[in-house]
Write a protein that holds these residues in place. Structure first.
Motif, PDB file in Angstrom:
ATOM      1  N   VAL A  74       0.841  -1.199   0.000  1.00 18.59           N
ATOM      2  CA  VAL A  74       0.000   0.000   0.000  1.00 18.59           C
ATOM      3  C   VAL A  74       0.876   1.249   0.000  1.00 18.59           C
ATOM      4  N   ILE A  75       1.884   1.246   0.838  1.00 20.47           N
ATOM      5  CA  ILE A  75       2.822   2.365   0.937  1.00 20.47           C
ATOM      6  C   ILE A  75       4.216   1.809   0.687  1.00 20.47           C
ATOM      7  N   PRO A  76       4.753   2.034  -0.513  1.00 21.20           N
ATOM      8  CA  PRO A  76       6.081   1.495  -0.834  1.00 21.20           C
ATOM      9  C   PRO A  76       7.129   1.921   0.190  1.00 21.20           C
ATOM     10  N   GLY A  77       7.906   0.971   0.651  1.00 21.04           N
ATOM     11  CA  GLY A  77       8.944   1.252   1.636  1.00 21.04           C
ATOM     12  C   GLY A  77       8.451   1.296   3.070  1.00 21.04           C
ATOM     13  N   PHE A  78       7.182   0.988   3.282  1.00 27.58           N
ATOM     14  CA  PHE A  78       6.623   1.033   4.636  1.00 27.58           C
ATOM     15  C   PHE A  78       7.349   0.045   5.535  1.00 27.58           C
ATOM     16  N   THR A  79       7.652   0.489   6.734  1.00 26.09           N
ATOM     17  CA  THR A  79       8.251  -0.407   7.728  1.00 26.09           C
ATOM     18  C   THR A  79       7.370  -0.428   8.964  1.00 26.09           C
ATOM     19  N   GLU A  80       7.267  -1.582   9.552  1.00 31.67           N
ATOM     20  CA  GLU A  80       6.462  -1.756  10.761  1.00 31.67           C
ATOM     21  C   GLU A  80       7.361  -1.707  11.993  1.00 31.67           C
ATOM     22  N   ASP A  81       8.281  -0.735  12.001  1.00 33.86           N
ATOM     23  CA  ASP A  81       9.284  -0.710  13.056  1.00 33.86           C
ATOM     24  C   ASP A  81       8.884   0.078  14.301  1.00 33.86           C
ATOM     25  N   THR A  82       7.781   0.797  14.240  1.00 35.71           N
ATOM     26  CA  THR A  82       7.326   1.517  15.432  1.00 35.71           C
ATOM     27  C   THR A  82       5.810   1.363  15.581  1.00 35.71           C
ATOM     28  N   ASN A  83       5.356   1.560  16.799  1.00 37.90           N
ATOM     29  CA  ASN A  83       3.910   1.535  17.045  1.00 37.90           C
ATOM     30  C   ASN A  83       3.204   2.651  16.278  1.00 37.90           C
ATOM     31  N   ALA A  84       3.877   3.791  16.122  1.00 37.19           N
ATOM     32  CA  ALA A  84       3.278   4.913  15.384  1.00 37.19           C
ATOM     33  C   ALA A  84       3.080   4.541  13.915  1.00 37.19           C
ATOM     34  N   HIS A  85       4.048   3.854  13.328  1.00 34.22           N
ATOM     35  CA  HIS A  85       3.884   3.412  11.940  1.00 34.22           C
ATOM     36  C   HIS A  85       2.715   2.440  11.824  1.00 34.22           C
ATOM     37  N   ASN A  86       2.655   1.488  12.735  1.00 39.29           N
ATOM     38  CA  ASN A  86       1.554   0.518  12.709  1.00 39.29           C
ATOM     39  C   ASN A  86       0.215   1.215  12.875  1.00 39.29           C
ATOM     40  N   MET A  87       0.144   2.155  13.801  1.00 39.00           N
ATOM     41  CA  MET A  87      -1.108   2.871  14.021  1.00 39.00           C
ATOM     42  C   MET A  87      -1.524   3.620  12.757  1.00 39.00           C
ATOM     43  N   MET A 137      -4.954   2.822  10.747  1.00 37.39           N
ATOM     44  CA  MET A 137      -5.987   3.849  10.629  1.00 37.39           C
ATOM     45  C   MET A 137      -6.299   4.131   9.154  1.00 37.39           C
ATOM     46  N   THR A 138      -5.272   4.170   8.313  1.00 38.84           N
ATOM     47  CA  THR A 138      -5.480   4.360   6.880  1.00 38.84           C
ATOM     48  C   THR A 138      -6.271   3.190   6.304  1.00 38.84           C
ATOM     49  N   SER A 139      -5.942   1.978   6.748  1.00 46.03           N
ATOM     50  CA  SER A 139      -6.648   0.786   6.267  1.00 46.03           C
ATOM     51  C   SER A 139      -8.105   0.812   6.690  1.00 46.03           C
ATOM     52  N   ALA A 140      -8.358   1.186   7.927  1.00 48.24           N
ATOM     53  CA  ALA A 140      -9.741   1.267   8.415  1.00 48.24           C
ATOM     54  C   ALA A 140     -10.530   2.298   7.616  1.00 48.24           C
ATOM     55  N   ARG A 141      -9.907   3.427   7.321  1.00 47.49           N
ATOM     56  CA  ARG A 141     -10.563   4.480   6.526  1.00 47.49           C
ATOM     57  C   ARG A 141     -10.904   3.962   5.133  1.00 47.49           C
ATOM     58  N   ASN A 142      -9.966   3.244   4.517  1.00 48.08           N
ATOM     59  CA  ASN A 142     -10.214   2.719   3.171  1.00 48.08           C
ATOM     60  C   ASN A 142     -11.343   1.692   3.161  1.00 48.08           C
ATOM     61  N   ILE A 143     -11.363   0.822   4.153  1.00 52.03           N
ATOM     62  CA  ILE A 143     -12.437  -0.166   4.250  1.00 52.03           C
ATOM     63  C   ILE A 143     -13.777   0.533   4.474  1.00 52.03           C
ATOM     64  N   ALA A 144     -13.788   1.516   5.365  1.00 53.40           N
ATOM     65  CA  ALA A 144     -15.025   2.251   5.649  1.00 53.40           C
ATOM     66  C   ALA A 144     -15.538   2.953   4.395  1.00 53.40           C
ATOM     67  N   MET A 145     -14.649   3.569   3.633  1.00 50.98           N
ATOM     68  CA  MET A 145     -15.086   4.257   2.420  1.00 50.98           C
ATOM     69  C   MET A 145     -15.610   3.265   1.387  1.00 50.98           C
ATOM     70  N   GLY A 146     -15.005   2.097   1.319  1.00 48.26           N
ATOM     71  CA  GLY A 146     -15.509   1.067   0.407  1.00 48.26           C
ATOM     72  C   GLY A 146     -16.898   0.603   0.795  1.00 48.26           C
ATOM     73  N   VAL A 147     -17.094   0.364   2.078  1.00 46.13           N
ATOM     74  CA  VAL A 147     -18.396  -0.088   2.571  1.00 46.13           C
ATOM     75  C   VAL A 147     -19.459   0.991   2.358  1.00 46.13           C
ATOM     76  N   VAL A 148     -19.119   2.237   2.645  1.00 51.08           N
ATOM     77  CA  VAL A 148     -20.079   3.334   2.464  1.00 51.08           C
ATOM     78  C   VAL A 148     -20.451   3.485   0.990  1.00 51.08           C
ATOM     79  N   MET A 149     -19.466   3.369   0.100  1.00 52.41           N
ATOM     80  CA  MET A 149     -19.762   3.498  -1.329  1.00 52.41           C
ATOM     81  C   MET A 149     -20.688   2.372  -1.784  1.00 52.41           C
ATOM     82  N   ILE A 150     -20.417   1.155  -1.356  1.00 49.67           N
ATOM     83  CA  ILE A 150     -21.279   0.023  -1.710  1.00 49.67           C
ATOM     84  C   ILE A 150     -22.701   0.255  -1.191  1.00 49.67           C
ATOM     85  N   TYR A 151     -22.813   0.669   0.061  1.00 49.02           N
ATOM     86  CA  TYR A 151     -24.127   0.939   0.646  1.00 49.02           C
ATOM     87  C   TYR A 151     -24.861   2.015  -0.153  1.00 49.02           C
ATOM     88  N   ALA A 152     -24.146   3.092  -0.486  1.00 46.98           N
ATOM     89  CA  ALA A 152     -24.766   4.193  -1.222  1.00 46.98           C
ATOM     90  C   ALA A 152     -25.235   3.738  -2.601  1.00 46.98           C
TER      91      ALA A 152
END
Length: 132
Positions: A37-50, A54-69
């Protein structure tokens, strides 16, 4: 509410459906394979994981809302879903260009966002407003 005379144009259904699938896929990949999703992403800190979660949750939510709409066939609701996408894409465009993680010139990033996301979303919002 819609009546029998309100027909959602096929291009709206196709474009909205593609955005929904795109969002759902990016969301799931963000949890399972964040460097896709993000080239070069590293899961080396809790802040990166968070941030990726959060970005993943937003993308899923937008997908679900679009389908519902889209399934609602309610032009006002569909327009609102596209407005949500438009605002998100507008700000993501600047963040993507500034981050330089894609490895392409900023002008190319702006062109892709404007051509493939922002302009069609504006057209979809206008069309849905005219049907409301």
């Amino acid at each position: 509410m819609t009546n029998d005379s309100t027909i959602i144009p096929i291009w709206i259904n196709i474009f909205g459906g593609l955005l929904a699938v795109f969002g759902l896929c990016l969301g799931v990949l963000g949890y399972l394979q964040p460097d896709m999703v993000i080239p070069g992403f590293t899961e080396d800190t809790n802040a990166h994981n968070m941030s990726i979660w959060m970005t993943s949750a937003r993308n899923i939510a937008m997908g679900v809302v679009m389908i519902y709409a889209l399934f609602s066939k309610n032009p006002a609701l569909i327009g609102l879903a596209f407005l949500m996408r438009l605002v998100t894409e507008f700000f993501d465009m600047f963040g993507t260009a500034a981050s330089d993680v894609m490895g392409v010139p900023s002008l190319a990033i702006y062109a892709v966002y404007l051509l493939f996301f922002i302009t069609p979303e504006i057209l979809a919002i206008r069309k849905m407003k005219s049907l409301s």
